[in-house]
Design a protein around this motif. Structure first.
Motif, PDB file in Angstrom:
ATOM      1  N   GLN A  91      43.666  13.206 107.940  1.00 17.92           N
ATOM      2  CA  GLN A  91      44.906  12.429 108.023  1.00 17.92           C
ATOM      3  C   GLN A  91      45.445  12.098 106.637  1.00 17.92           C
ATOM      4  N   LEU A  92      44.552  11.759 105.726  1.00 14.94           N
ATOM      5  CA  LEU A  92      44.988  11.467 104.357  1.00 14.94           C
ATOM      6  C   LEU A  92      45.626  12.692 103.726  1.00 14.94           C
ATOM      7  N   TYR A  93      44.990  13.846 103.864  1.00 13.09           N
ATOM      8  CA  TYR A  93      45.534  15.065 103.263  1.00 13.09           C
ATOM      9  C   TYR A  93      46.923  15.382 103.805  1.00 13.09           C
ATOM     10  N   PHE A  94      47.063  15.333 105.132  1.00 15.82           N
ATOM     11  CA  PHE A  94      48.356  15.703 105.706  1.00 15.82           C
ATOM     12  C   PHE A  94      49.436  14.696 105.297  1.00 15.82           C
ATOM     13  N   ALA A  95      49.110  13.413 105.333  1.00 12.46           N
ATOM     14  CA  ALA A  95      50.089  12.395 104.958  1.00 12.46           C
ATOM     15  C   ALA A  95      50.455  12.504 103.480  1.00 12.46           C
ATOM     16  N   ALA A  96      49.469  12.824 102.643  1.00 12.19           N
ATOM     17  CA  ALA A  96      49.735  12.955 101.207  1.00 12.19           C
ATOM     18  C   ALA A  96      50.609  14.176 100.923  1.00 12.19           C
ATOM     19  N   PHE A  97      50.571  15.149 101.800  1.00  8.17           N
ATOM     20  CA  PHE A  97      51.475  16.300 101.680  1.00  8.17           C
ATOM     21  C   PHE A  97      52.873  15.953 102.199  1.00  8.17           C
ATOM     22  N   MET A  98      52.944  15.241 103.317  1.00  8.47           N
ATOM     23  CA  MET A  98      54.231  14.976 103.949  1.00  8.47           C
ATOM     24  C   MET A  98      55.022  13.868 103.266  1.00  8.47           C
ATOM     25  N   GLU A  99      54.351  12.896 102.630  1.00  8.78           N
ATOM     26  CA  GLU A  99      55.129  11.810 102.028  1.00  8.78           C
ATOM     27  C   GLU A  99      56.110  12.333 100.970  1.00  8.78           C
ATOM     28  N   PRO A 100      55.667  13.134 100.000  1.00 11.44           N
ATOM     29  CA  PRO A 100      56.662  13.663  99.048  1.00 11.44           C
ATOM     30  C   PRO A 100      57.646  14.628  99.689  1.00 11.44           C
ATOM     31  N   MET A 101      57.220  15.303 100.757  1.00  8.00           N
ATOM     32  CA  MET A 101      58.147  16.180 101.482  1.00  8.00           C
ATOM     33  C   MET A 101      59.293  15.357 102.078  1.00  8.00           C
ATOM     34  N   TRP A 102      58.935  14.286 102.809  1.00  8.54           N
ATOM     35  CA  TRP A 102      59.974  13.452 103.417  1.00  8.54           C
ATOM     36  C   TRP A 102      60.812  12.751 102.354  1.00  8.54           C
ATOM     37  N   GLU A 103      60.164  12.288 101.290  1.00  9.45           N
ATOM     38  CA  GLU A 103      60.919  11.582 100.234  1.00  9.45           C
ATOM     39  C   GLU A 103      61.966  12.499  99.625  1.00  9.45           C
ATOM     40  N   THR A 104      61.586  13.740  99.375  1.00  2.22           N
ATOM     41  CA  THR A 104      62.555  14.688  98.804  1.00  2.22           C
ATOM     42  C   THR A 104      63.665  14.980  99.800  1.00  2.22           C
ATOM     43  N   MET A 105      63.308  15.038 101.084  1.00  2.00           N
ATOM     44  CA  MET A 105      64.301  15.360 102.106  1.00  2.00           C
ATOM     45  C   MET A 105      65.247  14.188 102.395  1.00  2.00           C
ATOM     46  N   LEU A 106      64.990  13.034 101.800  1.00  2.00           N
ATOM     47  CA  LEU A 106      65.970  11.957 101.894  1.00  2.00           C
ATOM     48  C   LEU A 106      67.288  12.358 101.246  1.00  2.00           C
ATOM     49  N   ASN A 107      67.225  13.339 100.365  1.00  2.00           N
ATOM     50  CA  ASN A 107      68.428  13.861  99.700  1.00  2.00           C
ATOM     51  C   ASN A 107      68.748  15.279 100.167  1.00  2.00           C
ATOM     52  N   SER A 108      68.270  15.632 101.335  1.00  2.00           N
ATOM     53  CA  SER A 108      68.501  16.979 101.862  1.00  2.00           C
ATOM     54  C   SER A 108      69.993  17.231 102.093  1.00  2.00           C
ATOM     55  N   THR A 109      70.382  18.481 101.968  1.00  2.00           N
ATOM     56  CA  THR A 109      71.758  18.860 102.304  1.00  2.00           C
ATOM     57  C   THR A 109      71.952  18.925 103.808  1.00  2.00           C
ATOM     58  N   ASP A 110      70.871  18.856 104.574  1.00  2.00           N
ATOM     59  CA  ASP A 110      70.939  18.882 106.036  1.00  2.00           C
ATOM     60  C   ASP A 110      70.955  17.438 106.549  1.00  2.00           C
ATOM     61  N   GLU A 111      72.051  17.045 107.142  1.00  3.79           N
ATOM     62  CA  GLU A 111      72.215  15.645 107.552  1.00  3.79           C
ATOM     63  C   GLU A 111      71.176  15.215 108.588  1.00  3.79           C
ATOM     64  N   THR A 112      70.871  16.101 109.542  1.00  2.00           N
ATOM     65  CA  THR A 112      69.909  15.738 110.593  1.00  2.00           C
ATOM     66  C   THR A 112      68.520  15.505 110.004  1.00  2.00           C
ATOM     67  N   LEU A 113      68.071  16.412 109.163  1.00  2.11           N
ATOM     68  CA  LEU A 113      66.751  16.250 108.555  1.00  2.11           C
ATOM     69  C   LEU A 113      66.721  15.050 107.614  1.00  2.11           C
ATOM     70  N   ARG A 114      67.844  14.772 106.980  1.00  2.00           N
ATOM     71  CA  ARG A 114      67.923  13.581 106.126  1.00  2.00           C
ATOM     72  C   ARG A 114      67.692  12.325 106.964  1.00  2.00           C
ATOM     73  N   GLY A 115      68.261  12.292 108.143  1.00  4.51           N
ATOM     74  CA  GLY A 115      68.070  11.148 109.026  1.00  4.51           C
ATOM     75  C   GLY A 115      66.643  11.030 109.532  1.00  4.51           C
ATOM     76  N   ILE A 116      66.040  12.160 109.899  1.00  2.16           N
ATOM     77  CA  ILE A 116      64.643  12.137 110.360  1.00  2.16           C
ATOM     78  C   ILE A 116      63.726  11.664 109.238  1.00  2.16           C
ATOM     79  N   ALA A 117      63.993  12.123 108.024  1.00  2.84           N
ATOM     80  CA  ALA A 117      63.160  11.734 106.882  1.00  2.84           C
ATOM     81  C   ALA A 117      63.240  10.234 106.625  1.00  2.84           C
ATOM     82  N   GLY A 118      64.399   9.651 106.865  1.00  2.00           N
ATOM     83  CA  GLY A 118      64.578   8.226 106.602  1.00  2.00           C
ATOM     84  C   GLY A 118      63.609   7.359 107.385  1.00  2.00           C
ATOM     85  N   LYS A 119      63.306   7.752 108.606  1.00  2.00           N
ATOM     86  CA  LYS A 119      62.345   6.995 109.419  1.00  2.00           C
ATOM     87  C   LYS A 119      60.912   7.445 109.147  1.00  2.00           C
TER      88      LYS A 119
END
Length: 257
Positions: free
Chosen positions: A106-134
């Motif tokens: 769980q730690l490994y997967f979360a440590a991979f996804m946290e920077p993924m979601w953080e970067t996607m907060l500025n995604s050019t895709d509006e839907t993924l930007r919204g999903i990343a926000g939560k």
């Protein structure tokens, strides 16, 4: 994130489906602890984390279905595909093992996804930007919870330390696949939708490194990397996982999520 590139419908759908599969399969694995956790608090915490992951999977499947435009809804994508059609990373499907193994995974997967979601907060895709926000708020809790257990067990008794070190050895071959790149990841990166996985490795190391140091654990370099999940190549355990996961939908066709 750069956003000058273009991306095909197929490439975007493939990327979103990968994320959805990662979260559904890992969420199902975590849910297997419900009623079996080592203490009451964990019997509440682990299903809650599983629900976070499955909730993220649900909105990702909804979006993947809309993007691909083949009439498949979230139920069809989650429950009516065959094993080779799932493109989750191999780490997500690993059997739970003991509690130490589950917490490190769980730690490994979360440590991979946290920077993924953080970067996607500025995604050019509006839907993924919204999903990343939560999702970024939920994954931060997963890191904190799993990280505390990794420290507690790694720096605990002789037995807990032995088991955590065994988990580090067992999961080492599955870390590299998280950061693999291919035509799909390059396309979404060039379109400014999501970062290249390889670019997230320094952030992953910055999250896991201090936790390992506090736990008294040493990083293990695997002699090889287990790979193939993104291409639909999975381990034997996935067949059993899908048999349980898909039972209700295949027994009662048309049941809604």
């Amino acid at each position: 994130m750069a956003g000058a590139g273009t991306i095909s419908r197929e490439e975007l759908a493939a990327f979103v489906l990968r994320l959805a599969d990662d979260h559904l399969i890992l969420g199902h694995r975590l849910s297997e602890w419900c009623g079996h956790a080592p203490m009451l608090e964990e019997d509440l915490a682990m299903p809650n984390m599983a629900l976070d992951l499955i909730g993220q999977a649900r909105v990702l499947y909804q979006y993947a279905g809309a993007v691909e435009g083949r009439g498949r809804d979230e139920d069809a994508l989650a429950y009516l595909r065959r094993e080779r059609e799932y493109t989750n990373c191999l780490m997500a499907e690993r059997e739970n093992g003991d509690f130490a193994h589950t917490m490190l995974r769980q730690l490994y997967f979360a440590a991979f996804m946290e920077p993924m979601w953080e970067t996607m907060l500025n995604s050019t895709d509006e839907t993924l930007r919204g999903i990343a926000g939560k999702a970024v708020k939920e994954v931060a809790y997963h890191i904190r919870h799993a990280g505390e257990w990794v420290v507690r067990l790694g720096d605990g008794t002789e037995e807990s330390t032995r088991r955590m070190k065994a988990a580090v050895e067992a999961l080492a071959p599955y870390v590299g696949e998280l950061f693999e790149s291919d035509d799909v990841t390059k396309a979404v990166a060039e379109a400014g939708i999501a970062p290249e996985p390889a670019s997230l490795r320094p952030r992953f190391d910055a999250i896991v490194g201090p936790i390992f140091a506090e736990a008294g654990l040493e990083w293990v370099e695997a002699p090889f990397t287990q790979t193939g999940g993104r291409r639909g190549l999975h381990g034997e355990a996935v067949g059993f996982l899908l048999a349980e996961l898909q039972f209700m939908q295949r027994s009662y066709p048309g049941a809604a999520w």
